[in-house]
Design an enzyme around this catalytic site. Structure first.
Site, mmCIF file in Angstrom:
data_model
loop_
_atom_site.group_PDB
_atom_site.id
_atom_site.type_symbol
_atom_site.label_atom_id
_atom_site.label_comp_id
_atom_site.label_asym_id
_atom_site.label_seq_id
_atom_site.Cartn_x
_atom_site.Cartn_y
_atom_site.Cartn_z
ATOM 1 N N HIS A 1 -0.693 2.018 128.124
ATOM 2 C CA HIS A 1 -1.597 2.790 128.990
ATOM 3 C C HIS A 1 -0.843 3.502 130.106
ATOM 4 O O HIS A 1 -1.444 3.927 131.089
ATOM 5 C CB HIS A 1 -2.641 1.879 129.624
ATOM 6 C CG HIS A 1 -3.380 1.033 128.655
ATOM 7 N ND1 HIS A 1 -4.049 1.566 127.594
ATOM 8 C CD2 HIS A 1 -3.544 -0.311 128.573
ATOM 9 C CE1 HIS A 1 -4.606 0.586 126.889
ATOM 10 N NE2 HIS A 1 -4.305 -0.557 127.458
ATOM 11 N N HIS B 1 -7.546 1.653 123.474
ATOM 12 C CA HIS B 1 -6.663 0.837 122.632
ATOM 13 C C HIS B 1 -6.607 1.385 121.223
ATOM 14 O O HIS B 1 -6.404 0.641 120.269
ATOM 15 C CB HIS B 1 -7.141 -0.611 122.592
ATOM 16 C CG HIS B 1 -7.215 -1.226 123.938
ATOM 17 N ND1 HIS B 1 -8.348 -1.183 124.708
ATOM 18 C CD2 HIS B 1 -6.288 -1.882 124.661
ATOM 19 C CE1 HIS B 1 -8.105 -1.801 125.853
ATOM 20 N NE2 HIS B 1 -6.877 -2.230 125.856
#
Ligand code: ADP
Ligand code: ADP
Ligand code: MG
Ligand code: MG
Ligand code: MG
Ligand code: MG
Lengths: 198, 336, 336, 198
Positions: free
Chosen positions: B57, B219
C-alpha cells in the site's frame, strides 16, 4: 495422544497445505486476497523447522501457537495462533494426553477462535468446519467420521454468502466459491486422523 | 509476473531497508523487525501513533512516519496483516509514556492481530487504545458482518490525529479526534487493471479492455460490481454522490477531498479526476477547502483510483493543514 | 487502451485545470494557455525559471512550479513539445525584470520550439537564456547527432537553479549553476512495460514476460537494447557503474541519487532499488548525501525506473537541500 | 501559383496526412514516439479550418506557418512552421507568384529548416526529401518527376541510421524503418503536384 504424534500432526498438516497451496491461494483469490495458502504454508514451514519436542504437550502446543502467531499473519494467523495458545492452557504439562483432555483443549481453542473472530456457523469461515467437528467429536462420533465429514463441511461453504472475513466485502458475489480457511481446516482434520488413527 | 525485485521472499525486508536508507533523516528500522519508526523520536510524554497493515500500500504506512503523523509503522507481508509480535514492537517504539493509539484499517486480520498486540502491550504496562477506520462505502455496513473496510481515508486519520498528538493532547483526546475523523470520512475506489501479488505470480482477477471493477478494496480483491468503462467525469460524480449520500450532507458543506491513485494510474489522469471533484463541489455549493492528489494508499501496481471526502470543521481543517514532515507527506514549508 | 479520462483531445487541457483546482495555493493556469505559473509570484526582480515539454511526464513539469523551483511550466500535448507561442506565454509569466532561464530537455522538438520562443521573447525585450539538459548516458554523445536526451536529472536542475534564483542571483549566475549541475548529472532508465500514448491507443512497443527495454527515454520510445529481466540489484548496479564511469568518478565522491519511477512502478519496488543504490555507494566508498525516491519524471503508466547520480559539492548540496514548496516537491518543514 | 491553389495545397496535404495518419504514427512509433501523424493531422486541421485567403501569398504563407507553429508541436511543428514563416518573406504581397519566386521561397524555407534542425541529407530526417527535391526543381526537373521521386527519397531513408531527431537515440536500431517526417514531406510534394499540375 503423544507429544511426538502432536508434532507429527503439524508436519503432515504442513505437507498437505504445501501440496494444496495453489488451490488455497486460488480459492482466496476468488473471494479474498489470494494469500491463504502462502500464509499457512509460510507459518507451518516455520513450525516444522523451529518447534522441537519439549516433553510437555502444553509447552509444544503453546510453541506451535506462538510460532503461527508470529509467522502466518492475516486473519488465519491470528485465529490459529491465539486458538493454540489458548488451547495449550487446557493441556497437561506432560508428554501425553487422553481423549477427554484433548477434547477439552480443542473446545478451548475453538472457543477462543469464536471469541476473537466473532464468526459462527453459516458465516462462511473456517468456523463452518471447526464448530461441527468439535460438536461431532463431543457427541461421540469417531475421528474417522469427522475427518471425512470435514471435507463436506468445507465444500458446503460454497453455497453460503460470507458474513465475516475479507470475503464478506463481496456480499452475494462470494456465493459459489469454497472458503479457503474451511478447506485448510479440513486438511488439518485429515492430518489429525492420519496421525492418531481412530 | 514482472517486478523490479530480487527475490519474492525478500521484498518486504529489502523495501524496509530501502526506506531507512533512502530517508535516514526521517525513519529508521527497528533492528530485526518490520517496524519503521521516527529517526528523531517526538518529544517524550506525547501520545504515540502506530499504524500498519500488509505491505503493498506504499507509501502507507512507512511513508507517513515522521513529524505530525505516525511514530511507527508496522509492515506485514504483501497484503497480509502484520503479526502481533511485530505490532508490539511498533507500540514499544512509539511509546514515550503518554500511551499509544493504534490506527487500524478494518480488516478481520488487521483488527485481530492488532488486538492481540494491544493485549500483549497492556500486559507490559503500556497504555494502548485503538480506532478502526472503515471509510469504504462500497461495502454495506452491518453489525452482523465484518463491516466496512478501511481504505485511503485512513491517511486523514494519520494526519489529523498525528498533528493533535504532536501538540501534546492526551490519549483520549487523540482517540476522540481520530474517531471524529472516521465518522466524517467516506471513500470508494475502482480498478482499471488488477495487480499481481508477488507470492502468487498472477493477477487476482482479470478485466476485459472495456471493463472496470467498482468498489474495490486495497488488496487486489474483486470489487462489488463489474462495469463498463466510462468517462472519468461520470465515474467521479457517481462516487462523489455515493459518498455525499453516505455522509448525509444536506446542504453546502466544508470538505476536504483526496484523489488517490491505486498505484499504476499516473498523475495526468488523477488531475483529470481532481478537476471533476472541484466542479462537483462547486455544483453542490460545497466549500472545498483542501485537495490532496497522488499516491496515498495503493494496491501495488493496480491502475485505478479512489475518492475520499472528509467533512471538516474549523478545528479539523486546522489540524489537517498543520505542518507535517515525513518521507511521503510534507507540508508547511516556510518561505522567506 | 483503458484510461481514466474523458476525451483524448481534452486530456492536457483538463489535467491543467485539475492541477490548478487541486493546488490553488501553489499554481494557477494562465488563462487560455497551457502554462501553469505560481499562484504567488516570486519577489519581483528575481530571475524566472521556465521549463516544460510534452505532457505525460507528471509531476514534471507543472508539479514543480512553486517556491524554490520553477516559475512557470509549459505543457505540450502528450509526449509532444509545446509550441513556441505557449513557451512565450510561460516566459512572459515568469519574467519580473531580471530575465528568464529556460530549462530545456534535449530533444530536437523541445530545443527548436523553445529556441523560437526565446527569439520571440527577446524581440519583446525580455532577457532570456537557456540550458539544455542531457543526462541520459544510454545514448552516445556526439557533435554530429542530436546528442544525449534529457531525462529525470532535469529535476536536479529545477531544484538547484530554482533555489539559487530564489536567493536573488543574476541570470548568468543561475545559468552557470544550472550548467554545473548538468555537467555533473547522469541518468539511465529501463522499462518493464511500455506505455500507451492516448492519441495512438496502443503501446509503443511490446515486451515479452521476461524482457525489459534498457536505456529508454521518457516518451515511450524503445530503448537501446532489449534484455532479459534480471534481479533489481543487478539492474541497479549495472546502471550505477555506467553512470559513475561516465561521470569519471575516480575515488570516493559526494553524491546525490534519484530513484525515479517511470509511472507505473510502485514505491515498494523503488525502495528495493534505493537499497541497492545505498549499498553500491557504500561499496565504492561514496558519500551518499541525499536520496530522492518516487515519481519525478514519468512516462505515463510505464513500469520501470531510472537512476540518476549528481556529483555534489558543498554549494550544490546546500542548494539541493534548500527549502522548496511545490505541488509535487516539498522540503524544509520546520518542526516546533 | 495562385493563392487559391496555395490554400488548396494545404487542404489536399491535410487529406493525405489524415488518410495516412495511422501509417505515420506507426512509423514514428517504430523509431520515435508515435505522434507524427497526430501532430501533423492536428495542425493541418487547424490550418484548413482557420486560414482564409488574404489576397496575398506572403500573408497566407505566413498565416499557415504561424498556425502550424502554434498547433503541431514537436520537431515537425517547429520546422514546418518556421520554414513557412521564413519562406513567406520571399513571396510577393500579391495573389499570385511565378515559378521563379516560388522556387526562391522554397529555397528560403528549406534553408531555414536546415539552419534550425542542423540536419543534412543522410541524417534520416525529412531533409532527405526536402533537399534533393528543391535541388531537382532548381536544376529544371518537372514537378511531376519530383513528386514521384519524393516517395523514393522517403523510402530510401529506410536503410539509413538516424543522426538527427528522436530516432537518433536508437542508433543502429533505427535502420530498417522509413522516417515518418520524410513520408509526410513526400505527401506534401504529391499534393503540390496535384494542385499545380506540371
Ligand atoms: N472472523 C473470522 N472468523 C473465523 N475465520 C475467519 C474470520 N475471518 C477470516 N477467517 C478465515 O480466514 C481465512 C482467510 O485467511 P487468510 O487468507 O490467511 O487471511 P486474510 O483474509 O487476512 O488474507 C478465511 O478463508 C476464513 O476461513
Ligand atoms: N533536426 C531535424 N531536422 C529535420 N527534420 C527533423 C529533425 N528532427 C526531426 N525531424 C523530422 O521530424 C519528424 C518527427 O516529427 P514529430 O514526430 O512530429 O516530432 P517529435 O519527434 O518531436 O515527436 C522526423 O521523422 C524527422 O523527419
Ligand atoms: Mg487471504
Ligand atoms: Mg491477506
Ligand atoms: Mg513527439
Ligand atoms: Mg514524434
Amino acid at each position: 495422544m503423544t507429544e511426538a504424534a502432536f508434532l507429527d500432526l503439524w508436519h503432515r498438516f504442513h505437507e498437505k497445505v504445501v501440496a494444496n497451496q495453489e488451490v488455497l491461494n486460488q480459492l482466496d483469490a476468488a473471494i479474498g486476497d489470494g494469500d491463504h495458502g502462502t500464509n499457512m504454508g509460510r507459518g507451518l514451514g516455520r513450525v516444522v523447522a523451529d518447534v522441537n519436542p519439549a516433553g510437555s504437550l502444553r509447552s509444544s502446543c503453546r510453541a506451535v501457537g506462538m510460532k503461527l502467531l508470529s509467522t502466518v499473519g492475516g486473519a488465519s494467523g491470528a485465529l490459529w495462533g491465539s486458538a493454540l495458545v489458548s488451547a495449550s492452557g487446557a493441556l497437561p504439562d506432560a508428554p501425553e494426553v487422553n481423549r477427554e483432555m484433548a477434547l477439552a483443549a480443542l473446545n478451548q481453542g475453538v472457543g477462543q477462535m469464536k471469541a476473537r473472530g466473532k464468526a459462527d456457523v453459516g458465516d462462511k469461515t473456517m468456523m463452518d468446519v471447526w464448530i461441527p467437528a468439535v460438536n461431532a467429536l463431543a457427541s461421540g462420533r469417531s475421528l474417522r467420521e469427522v475427518a471425512v465429514q470435514a471435507r463436506t463441511w468445507a465444500d458446503s461453504t460454497q453455497s453460503l454468502e460470507a458474513r465475516r472475513g475479507r470475503a464478506a466485502y463481496l456480499g452475494s458475489r462470494s456465493i459459489g466459491h469454497v472458503d479457503p480457511g474451511s478447506l485448510s481446516t479440513a486438511l488439518w482434520w485429515e492430518a489429525l486422523f492420519e496421525v492418531v488413527g481412530s | 509476473m514482472k517486478k523490479m525485485i530480487n527475490r519474492v521472499e525478500a521484498i518486504v525486508d529489502e523495501a524496509l531497508d530501502g526506506m531507512a536508507l533512502a530517508f535516514p533523516a526521517y525513519v529508521r528500522r527497528v533492528p530485526g523487525t518490520h517496524v519503521l519508526t521516527r529517526a528523531t523520536p517526538k518529544r517524550s510524554g506525547r501520545v504515540g501513533l502506530v499504524s500498519g497493515g500488509g505491505s503493498g500500500h506504499e507509501p502507507a504506512h512507512g511513508g507517513y512516519v515522521g513529524y505530525g503523523m505516525l511514530d511507527a509503522a508496522v509492515a506485514g507481508e504483501v497484503f497480509t496483516s502484520p503479526t502481533p509480535d511485530q505490532v508490539l514492537e511498533g507500540i514499544r517504539a512509539a511509546n514515550s509514556g503518554a500511551g499509544v493509539l493504534l490506527v487500524i484499517k478494518n480488516y478481520t486480520g488487521d483488527v485481530m492481530n492488532f488486538d492481540i498486540a494491544r493485549e500483549l502491550a497492556e500486559s507490559e504496562g503500556i497504555m494502548v487504545d485503538s480506532v478502526t477506520v472503515n471509510d469504504d462505502v462500497a461495502v454495506e455496513d452491518s453489525l452482523y458482518t465484518t463491516g466496512r473496510r478501511g481504505i485511503a481515508g485512513t491517511v486523514y486519520v494519520h494526519k489529523i490525529a498525528g498533528s493533535l498528538a504532536e501538540r501534546g493532547a492526551s490519549l483520549s483526546e487523540v482517540k476522540a479526534v481520530a474517531e471524529l475523523v472516521i465518522s466524517r470520512t467516506r471513500s470508494m475506489g475502482f480498478a482499471l487493471t488488477p495487480c499481481t501479488v508477488p507470492a502468487n505470480g498472477s493477477p487476482t482477477f482479470t478485466l476485459e479492455e472495456n471493463e472496470l471493477e467498482m468498489g474495490i478494496g486495497i488488496h487486489g480483491e474483486p470489487g462489488i460490481r463489474r462495469e463498463s468503462v466510462r468517462p472519468a467525469d461520470d465515474l467521479a460524480r457517481f462516487i462523489l454522490d455515493r459518498l455525499s449520500q453516505d455522509l448525509e450532507l444536506k446542504g453546502p458543506t466544508r470538505l476536504a477531498a483526496l484523489v488517490n491513485s491505486m498505484g499504476g494510474t499516473p498523475m495526468l489522469e488523477l488531475a483529470i479526476l481532481a478537476r471533476t471533484v472541484a466542479h462537483w463541489c462547486d455544483d453542490a455549493g460545497h466549500d472545498l477547502r483542501r485537495m490532496w492528489v497522488g499516491e496515498y494508499m495503493t494496491s501495488l501496481e493496480m491502475q485505478g483510483a479512489s475518492l475520499t471526502l472528509l467533512h471538516v470543521d474549523e478545528r479539523l481543517e486546522d489540524l489537517l493543514d498543520a505542518p507535517a514532515d515525513t518521507p511521503a507527506f510534507r507540508q508547511g514549508v516556510s518561505h522567506d
